[in-house]
Design an enzyme around this catalytic site. Structure first.
Site, PDB file in Angstrom:
ATOM      1  N   SER A  86       0.820  -1.207   0.000  1.00  0.00           N
ATOM      2  CA  SER A  86       0.000   0.000   0.000  1.00  0.00           C
ATOM      3  C   SER A  86       0.861   1.266   0.000  1.00  0.00           C
ATOM      4  O   SER A  86       1.836   1.362   0.745  1.00  0.00           O
ATOM      5  CB  SER A  86      -0.914  -0.009   1.221  1.00  0.00           C
ATOM      6  OG  SER A  86      -1.818   1.067   1.124  1.00  0.00           O
ATOM      7  N   THR A  89      -1.221   2.356  -8.136  1.00  0.00           N
ATOM      8  CA  THR A  89      -2.293   3.073  -8.827  1.00  0.00           C
ATOM      9  C   THR A  89      -1.746   4.297  -9.554  1.00  0.00           C
ATOM     10  O   THR A  89      -2.036   4.521 -10.729  1.00  0.00           O
ATOM     11  CB  THR A  89      -3.387   3.484  -7.817  1.00  0.00           C
ATOM     12  OG1 THR A  89      -3.909   2.290  -7.221  1.00  0.00           O
ATOM     13  CG2 THR A  89      -4.515   4.244  -8.490  1.00  0.00           C
TER      14      THR A  89
HETATM   15  P1  ATP Z   1      -2.829   0.654  -2.388  1.00  0.00           P
HETATM   16  O1  ATP Z   1      -2.407  -0.790  -2.477  1.00  0.00           O
HETATM   17  O2  ATP Z   1      -3.142   1.060  -0.994  1.00  0.00           O
HETATM   18  O3  ATP Z   1      -3.900   1.007  -3.364  1.00  0.00           O
HETATM   19  P2  ATP Z   1      -0.850   1.892  -4.175  1.00  0.00           P
HETATM   20  O4  ATP Z   1       0.385   1.083  -4.345  1.00  0.00           O
HETATM   21  O5  ATP Z   1      -1.825   1.862  -5.281  1.00  0.00           O
HETATM   22  O6  ATP Z   1      -1.512   1.539  -2.757  1.00  0.00           O
HETATM   23  P3  ATP Z   1      -0.830   4.697  -4.688  1.00  0.00           P
HETATM   24  O7  ATP Z   1      -2.289   4.895  -4.523  1.00  0.00           O
HETATM   25  O8  ATP Z   1      -0.307   4.720  -6.083  1.00  0.00           O
HETATM   26  O9  ATP Z   1      -0.366   3.376  -3.943  1.00  0.00           O
HETATM   27  O10 ATP Z   1      -0.123   5.765  -3.776  1.00  0.00           O
HETATM   28  C1  ATP Z   1       1.122   6.376  -4.004  1.00  0.00           C
HETATM   29  C2  ATP Z   1       1.072   7.732  -3.340  1.00  0.00           C
HETATM   30  O11 ATP Z   1       2.351   8.295  -3.233  1.00  0.00           O
HETATM   31  C3  ATP Z   1       0.219   8.698  -4.134  1.00  0.00           C
HETATM   32  O12 ATP Z   1      -0.487   9.499  -3.222  1.00  0.00           O
HETATM   33  C4  ATP Z   1       1.276   9.511  -4.898  1.00  0.00           C
HETATM   34  O13 ATP Z   1       0.842  10.811  -5.189  1.00  0.00           O
HETATM   35  C5  ATP Z   1       2.393   9.551  -3.883  1.00  0.00           C
HETATM   36  N1  ATP Z   1       3.758   9.712  -4.443  1.00  0.00           N
HETATM   37  C6  ATP Z   1       4.626  10.674  -4.105  1.00  0.00           C
HETATM   38  N2  ATP Z   1       5.788  10.521  -4.742  1.00  0.00           N
HETATM   39  C7  ATP Z   1       5.680   9.413  -5.505  1.00  0.00           C
HETATM   40  C8  ATP Z   1       6.570   8.747  -6.398  1.00  0.00           C
HETATM   41  N3  ATP Z   1       7.820   9.169  -6.615  1.00  0.00           N
HETATM   42  N4  ATP Z   1       6.127   7.625  -7.014  1.00  0.00           N
HETATM   43  C9  ATP Z   1       4.878   7.167  -6.782  1.00  0.00           C
HETATM   44  N5  ATP Z   1       3.992   7.756  -5.948  1.00  0.00           N
HETATM   45  C10 ATP Z   1       4.394   8.880  -5.310  1.00  0.00           C
HETATM   46 MN    MN Z   2      -3.843   1.290  -5.387  1.00  0.00          MN
END
Ligand code: ATP
Ligand code: MN
Length: 534
Positions: free
Chosen positions: A241, A246
C-alpha cells in the site's frame, strides 16, 4: 433516458433468508444509488459531481478482524497466520443469522450482481447485498458489470453481505470486537459487519481469488497494477500500500489494464476488477491528471473534506484519515484497455517506498534477486504521527501482499519464479520513497523522476547504459537515465553524510536478512546468494 428494470432474483434472495422484496433495490443504476445516498443523508456532491461519503469509524481495513472459517476445505490448505485467522464454523452460522435478521429489519437494502476476472475463462459471479446504497455503488464501480444478457442467466458463485451498522457481540460471535469480516470457502460467502470501509469488499474478493486461482485453477494471482504500451508490451507493478501501483500505472502513454489485482495465465494478464481505488491525499491535477479527472459523477470520494463554506475538495486535508480514497469504473481513465486483458509481461517492477532513503530509485535485479525481493516484499512506512517520532517502520510482507494471501507465500513465489524464467522478463526495483536522507531529513522522490525512470526502462533506454553494483543490496544501478539527473540515481550521492548512508544501508540489509530467516530453508542457493551483504 430509458429506465432499466431488472428482474429481481426473488427466489434466490428468499433462500438467503431475505424477506419483503418490495424494499430491496436490485441492480440500481449509479445515478439511482447516488440519489439514494443523498436521500438518506449519507452523502453530498462535490463541485465536479462526485459523491462524497464517510465510511464511519473505519477508514481503512481491519486485518485483525478478518477471519477465515476453518473447516474440512481450509484446514490443511490455508496458511494460518496473523492474516489468515481461523474461526469455528459455528460462529459463521451465528453471524450469518444475525446479518440476515438485521437486514430484514431495515427499511431498504441494495442488491447487485457483478463479477470478478476480466478473462471469461475465469469469471467469478458475485452477488453483493448491502445495507448502504454507497457500498452498492462501490461494488458497481469496482467489480465488473454484467450486460443485460448476462443477467438473464446470472448465477452467483460467491456472495458478499455487508452490514456496517450491525455491531457484533464478540463473545457470542467468536470475533475480536464488534466489527468483523468472515470468509467461508464452503458457503462461498464473505460477511462484513460493523465496518463501512468499502475496501473490505474489494480486498475480500481479492483474498478468495488468491485461493481459488492458484489452488484450484493453477493460475498465478498477484497484488499488482498493470498497463500495456503501444506495441502491446505489458508491464506489471507489484508493491504494498502507498508504493505507487495506482499512481504509476495511470500513464497517459500506456493503456491501463488495472491498478491493483491481476492474474498471470499461460497466455495473458487479466484484471480481477472493473474499477480503480485511488488515494486522494495531496492529489493535484498537475501530478496525477488521470486520477484527478476521474473525480466526476459516478465516482465515490471517501473521507475527504471540503474547503470550509464550499463544495471544493481540499485534497491536503487528512483530518479524517490519511487514507482518503476515490473509486471509479476503469472507463473513467481515458486510456483504459477494454476488456482489461493484456499480453504476457515484458517488464516487472517491484515498487517500494523506502522511508530509510537507502534503496536506489531504480535498479535491475538478477533472477535470484528478483525472487529474494518478491519473497521479502519490503516497504517502509513513515511512523505514526506522534511528535518527535521520525524513525521509519519497516514492513516485510511476502509477495507484496501477505494480508490477502490465503496460501503459503512459497506457492505464489514458486509460480512467479517459473514464469519469470520461462518468459525472460526484466525485473526492476523502484524506490518511490526517500532520497537525500531518511524521512525527516530527505524528501520523497519526485513523481516526475520516478515516471521518467519507469518510462526509460520500458522503452529499453536502460539496456545500453552502464550499471554499478550496490555494495549492500547487490542490485545493478544504471549510471544514467534519460530525464533524470545522474546524481539522483545513486542514493548515497544525495546524502550529505555518506557514513550515515553506509550505516543505514547495512542496517536495512540486516533487517532483510533477519526477515528472510524463516524462508531460507525453502529456497535455492541462487536466491540465498541474493541476500544483502552487511
Ligand atoms: P494501495 O495498495 O493502498 O492502493 P498503491 O500502491 O496503489 O496503494 P498509490 O495509490 O499509487 O499506492 O499511492 C502512491 C502515493 O504516493 C500517491 O499518493 C502519490 O501521489 C504519492 N507519491 C509521491 N511521490 C511518488 C513517487 N515518486 N512515485 C509514486 N507515488 C508517489
Ligand atoms: Mn492502489
Amino acid at each position: 433516458m430509458s429506465e432499466q428494470v431488472f428482474v429481481m432474483p426473488a427466489t434466490e434472495l428468499a433462500k438467503l433468508g431475505l424477506k419483503s422484496f418490495d424494499k430491496i433495490h436490485y441492480q440500481s443504476s449509479p445515478e439511482e444509488l447516488v440519489q439514494d445516498s443523498l436521500r438518506i443523508g449519507e452523502g453530498v456532491l462535490n463541485d465536479t459531481g462526485a459523491l462524497m461519503i464517510r465510511t464511519g469509524e473505519f477508514t481503512g481495513r481491519a486485518p485483525k478482524d478478518k477471519f477465515t472459517v476453518k473447516d474440512e476445505l481450509t484446514e490443511n490448505s490455508v496458511h494460518w497466520n496473523d492474516f489468515n485467522i481461523p474461526i469455528e464454523p459455528k460462529y459463521f452460522d451465528i453471524v450469518y443469522k444475525k446479518m440476515i435478521d438485521y437486514l430484514n429489519r431495515l427499511p431498504e437494502i441494495w442488491v447487485r450482481d457483478c463479477y470478478a476476472c476480466a478473462d471469461p475463462r475465469y469469471q467469478m459471479n458475485i452477488r453483493v447485498v448491502n445495507e448502504k446504497p454507497w457500498s452498492n455503488l462501490f461494488a458497481y464501480n469496482m467489480f465488473l458489470r454484467p450486460t443485460e444478457d448476462d443477467l438473464d442467466s446470472f448465477q452467483p458463485d460467491w456472495h458478499v453481505i455487508a452490514a456496517p451498522g450491525l455491531k457484533l457481540d464478540p463473545k457470542e460471535c467468536g470475533t475480536r470486537q464488534q466489527n468483523a469480516a468472515l470468509v467461508s470457502f464452503k458457503h462461498k460467502m464473505i460477511l462484513i459487519a460493523g465496518t463501512g470501509y468499502t475496501g473490505e469488499m474489494k480486498k475480500g474478493i481479492f483474498t478468495i481469488l488468491n485461493y481459488v486461482l492458484p489452488h484450484d485453477k493453477k493460475v498465478l494471482s498477484m497484488h499488482c497494477s498493470a498497463n500495456m504500451g503501444k506495441s502491446g508490451d505489458t508491464a506489471i507493478f507489484f508493491g504494498l500500500s502507498g508504493t505507487g501501483k495506482t499512481t504509476l500505472s495511470a500513464d497517459p502513454n500506456r493503456k491501463l489494464i488495472g491498478d491493483d489485482e491481476h492474474a498471470w495465465t499461460d497466455d495473458n494478464i487479466f484484471n480481477f476488477e472493473g474499477g480503480c481505488y485511488a488515494k486522494c491525499i495531496n492529489l493535484t491535477e498537475e501530478k496525477e491528471p488521470e486520477i484527478f479527472r476521474a473525480i466526476r459523477p459516478g465516482a465515490i470520494v471517501e473521507n475527504a473534506n471540503f474547503f470550509p463554506g464550499t463544495n471544493k475538495i481540499n485534497f491536503d486535508d487528512a483530518s479524517i484519515t490519511e487514507n482518503t480514497r476515490v473509486s471509479y469504473p476503469l472507463s473513467f481513465i481515458s486510456n483504459a484497455l477494454e476488456p482489461s486483458v493484456g499480453h504476457l509481461p515484458k517488464n516487472i517492477f517491484f515498487l517500494t517506498c523506502d522511508a530509510f532513503g537507502v534503496l536506489p530509485p531504480i535498479s535491475k535485479l538478477s533472477p535470484g534477486q528478483a525472487m529474494y525481493q518478491f519473497i521479502s516484499g519490503y516497504t517502509a512506512k513513515v511512523a505514526g504521527t506522534e511528535a518527535g517520532v521520525t524513525e521509519p517502520k519497516p514492513t516485510f510482507s511476502a509477495c507484496f501482499g501477505a494480508p490477502f494471501l490465503p496460501l503459503h507465500p512459497g506457492k505464489y513465489a514458486e509460480m512467479l519464479g517459473k514464469k519469470m524464467q520461462e518468459h525472460k522478463v526484466n525485473v526492476w526495483m523502484v524506490n518511490t520513497g526517500w532520497t537525500g536522507g531518511p524521512y525527516g531529513v530527505g524528501n520523497r522522490m519526485k513523481l516526475k523522476l520516478t515516471r521518467a525512470m519507469i518510462t526509460a526502462a520500458l522503452e529499453g533506454k536502460l539496456n545500453t547504459v552502464e550499471f554499478e553494483t550496490h555494495p549492500v543490496f547487490g542490485v545493478a544501478i544504471p549510471k544514467e537515465c534519460p530525464g533524470v539527473p545522474s546524481e539522483v540515481l545513486f542514493t548515497k550521492n544525495t546524502w550529505t553524510d555518506k557514513n550515515a548512508y553506509d550505516e543505514k544501508a547495512k542496517y536495512l540489509g540486516s533487517l532483510f536478512i533477519k526477515n528472510f530467516e524463516k524462508y531460507a530453508s525453502g529456497v535455492s542457493q541462487e536466491v540465498l546468494a541474493a541476500a544483502p551483504k552487511v
